[in-house]
Design a protein around this motif. Structure first.
Motif, short mmCIF file in Angstrom:
data_model
loop_
_atom_site.label_atom_id
_atom_site.label_comp_id
_atom_site.label_asym_id
_atom_site.label_seq_id
_atom_site.Cartn_x
_atom_site.Cartn_y
_atom_site.Cartn_z
N PRO A 53 0.79 -1.23 0.00
CA PRO A 53 0.00 0.00 0.00
C PRO A 53 0.83 1.28 0.00
CG PRO A 53 -0.09 -1.08 2.15
CD PRO A 53 0.56 -2.03 1.21
N GLU A 54 2.03 1.23 0.57
CA GLU A 54 2.80 2.46 0.69
C GLU A 54 3.14 3.10 -0.65
OE1 GLU A 54 5.59 -1.02 1.84
OE2 GLU A 54 3.48 -0.48 1.99
N LYS A 55 3.23 2.29 -1.72
CA LYS A 55 3.59 2.84 -3.02
C LYS A 55 2.46 3.70 -3.61
CE LYS A 55 2.23 -1.22 -5.80
NZ LYS A 55 1.14 -0.56 -6.53
N ASP A 56 1.23 3.53 -3.08
CA ASP A 56 0.09 4.30 -3.56
C ASP A 56 -0.30 5.43 -2.62
OD1 ASP A 56 -0.44 2.77 -5.93
OD2 ASP A 56 -1.20 1.18 -4.63
N LEU A 57 0.52 5.66 -1.60
CA LEU A 57 0.16 6.65 -0.59
C LEU A 57 1.17 7.80 -0.53
CD1 LEU A 57 -1.05 4.27 2.29
CD2 LEU A 57 -2.46 5.65 0.77
N ASP A 58 1.62 8.25 -1.67
CA ASP A 58 2.55 9.38 -1.71
C ASP A 58 1.87 10.66 -1.24
OD1 ASP A 58 4.58 7.81 -2.72
OD2 ASP A 58 4.03 8.20 -4.81
N GLU A 59 2.59 11.41 -0.43
CA GLU A 59 2.14 12.73 0.00
C GLU A 59 0.80 12.71 0.72
OE1 GLU A 59 2.33 15.41 -3.30
OE2 GLU A 59 4.47 15.08 -3.62
N ILE A 60 0.55 11.64 1.47
CA ILE A 60 -0.65 11.58 2.30
C ILE A 60 -0.50 12.56 3.47
CG2 ILE A 60 -1.85 10.10 3.98
CD1 ILE A 60 -2.73 9.50 1.24
N ASP A 61 -1.55 13.29 3.75
CA ASP A 61 -1.51 14.26 4.86
C ASP A 61 -1.89 13.63 6.20
OD1 ASP A 61 -1.01 16.89 3.41
OD2 ASP A 61 -2.75 16.14 2.31
N ALA A 62 -2.78 12.64 6.17
CA ALA A 62 -3.28 12.06 7.42
C ALA A 62 -3.72 10.62 7.19
CB ALA A 62 -4.44 12.88 7.97
N ILE A 63 -3.62 9.83 8.25
CA ILE A 63 -4.16 8.46 8.25
C ILE A 63 -5.13 8.35 9.41
CG2 ILE A 63 -3.67 6.01 8.50
CD1 ILE A 63 -0.95 6.46 7.29
N VAL A 64 -6.31 7.79 9.13
CA VAL A 64 -7.30 7.50 10.17
C VAL A 64 -7.44 5.99 10.26
CG1 VAL A 64 -9.66 7.85 10.97
CG2 VAL A 64 -8.53 9.65 9.65
N ASN A 65 -7.08 5.44 11.41
CA ASN A 65 -7.09 3.99 11.59
C ASN A 65 -8.34 3.57 12.37
OD1 ASN A 65 -6.38 1.27 11.77
ND2 ASN A 65 -5.08 1.61 13.56
N LEU A 66 -9.29 2.99 11.64
CA LEU A 66 -10.56 2.54 12.23
C LEU A 66 -10.69 1.02 12.18
CD1 LEU A 66 -12.94 5.12 10.49
CD2 LEU A 66 -11.97 5.30 12.79
N ALA A 67 -9.66 0.32 11.72
CA ALA A 67 -9.77 -1.12 11.46
C ALA A 67 -9.81 -1.92 12.76
CB ALA A 67 -8.59 -1.57 10.60
N GLY A 68 -10.60 -2.98 12.73
CA GLY A 68 -10.68 -3.88 13.88
C GLY A 68 -12.03 -4.57 13.93
N GLU A 69 -12.04 -5.79 14.44
CA GLU A 69 -13.27 -6.56 14.60
C GLU A 69 -14.25 -5.81 15.50
OE1 GLU A 69 -15.85 -10.02 14.48
OE2 GLU A 69 -14.15 -9.37 13.26
N SER A 70 -15.50 -5.69 15.07
CA SER A 70 -16.50 -4.98 15.86
C SER A 70 -16.77 -5.69 17.18
CB SER A 70 -17.80 -4.86 15.07
OG SER A 70 -18.82 -4.32 15.89
N ILE A 71 -16.86 -4.92 18.26
CA ILE A 71 -17.18 -5.52 19.56
C ILE A 71 -18.64 -5.94 19.62
CG2 ILE A 71 -15.37 -4.26 20.78
CD1 ILE A 71 -17.55 -2.38 21.84
N ASN A 72 -19.44 -5.52 18.63
CA ASN A 72 -20.86 -5.89 18.61
C ASN A 72 -21.11 -7.23 17.93
OD1 ASN A 72 -22.00 -3.44 19.82
ND2 ASN A 72 -21.31 -2.40 17.97
#
Length: 298
Positions: A53-72
């Protein structure tokens, strides 16, 4: 800005993507599926053997990490608990690896977290200044998650982690299950009714995440509406909005038998205040429960 989102196809991720696109930002969603592009975002493959993925993320300003199995999802068996824990640590460690490999690094990492890090209490009120960690599974998981994300600071990245409360939306999250008894005309007080529900409208969650990207927020910030409710009052308000009675109590023992450890999500709670967001000037679109539920069920 160019903003990458992990967990971008989930409950919060979709709402955040919609908001970012509306505000003119370029969105990149990290996904296990093959690369594809929609009108809203570009999809980038990650967490597979052939992903880079890093090769497609040039000059990214921010990363939002929401990944994870839902607790529901499902009953909290030991296997499910391990899945909840591992999914969060795996995705966060992969985000850190991606950042390390990037020549031009993002300015900020906004990582998901949860108010479950605070000890359950009917008496205390928690702000971000409170440093005691709960002793249950969820608190330990959240603490480890935050500590892992915080290591991005060593790479010169500003790190903020949004401690989500009970996120309200019509079709996902906890609300559909909470509303189901009312829709069947058997709604009522759950457990003692005195446990706190620190809730937040999903639209305000997305707005708070963007606010954290755009403003100088470091470390934890509570993503809850400023007006928490005890469970009894939450249920009464839900009944009013759905035009259903609130009369049939749900005993704590019945929930413990039905849900096991997961029952703590509704039988225990924390009174949480979004002090950091308020001090930084964030304005909630839905600060009151009646207005939030009315918008959801309009």
């Amino acid at each position: 800005m160019k903003i990458a989102i992990t967990g971008g196809t989930g409950f919060v991720g979709r709402e955040l993507t919609k908001l970012l696109v509306k505000n003119g930002h370029e969105v990149f969603i990290l996904s296990r599926t093959d690369n594809k592009t929609s009108m809203d975002a570009k999809y980038i493959k990650w967490l597979t053997d052939d992903a880079n993925p890093e090769k497609d993320l040039d000059e990214i300003d921010a990363i939002v990490n929401l990944a994870g199995e839902s607790i529901n999802n499902g009953r909290w068996t030991e296997n499910q608990k391990q899945k909840i824990f591992n999914s969060r640590l795996q995705s966060t460690n992969e985000v850190l690896r991606i950042i390390q490999s990037m020549h031009l690094k993002p300015k900020v990492l906004v990582n998901a977290s949860a108010i479950g890090i605070y000890p359950a209490s009917n008496e205390k009120t928690y702000t971000e200044k409170f440093t005691e960690i709960g002793s249950d599974f969820l608190a330990k998981t959240v603490h480890e998650w935050e500590q892992t994300a915080a290591t991005a600071e060593q790479l010169g990245i500003r790190v903020a982690y949004g401690r989500f409360g009970i996120i309200l939306g019509k079709k996902e999250g906890a609300l559909p299950l909470m509303a189901l008894p009312y829709k069947m005309f058997v709604g009522g007080t759950v457990g003692s009714g005195q446990q706190w529900v620190s809730w937040v409208h999903v639209k305000d969650v997305a707005r708070a995440l963007l606010f954290a990207i755009e403003n100088d927020i470091h470390g934890a910030f509570n993503v809850v509406a400023p007006n928490a409710k005890v469970m009894k009052d939450f249920g009464k308000t839900l009944g009013i909005v759905l035009k259903r009675p609130h009369y049939l109590p749900v005993p704590a023992l019945a929930l413990k038998i039905a849900l096991g450890d997961k029952s703590q999500l509704v039988l225990e709670g924390q009174h949480v205040i979004p002090e950091t967001l308020l001090e930084k000037g964030f304005t909630f679109q839905y600060p009151n429960l009646l207005n939030a539920l009315t918008d959801i069920y309009k």
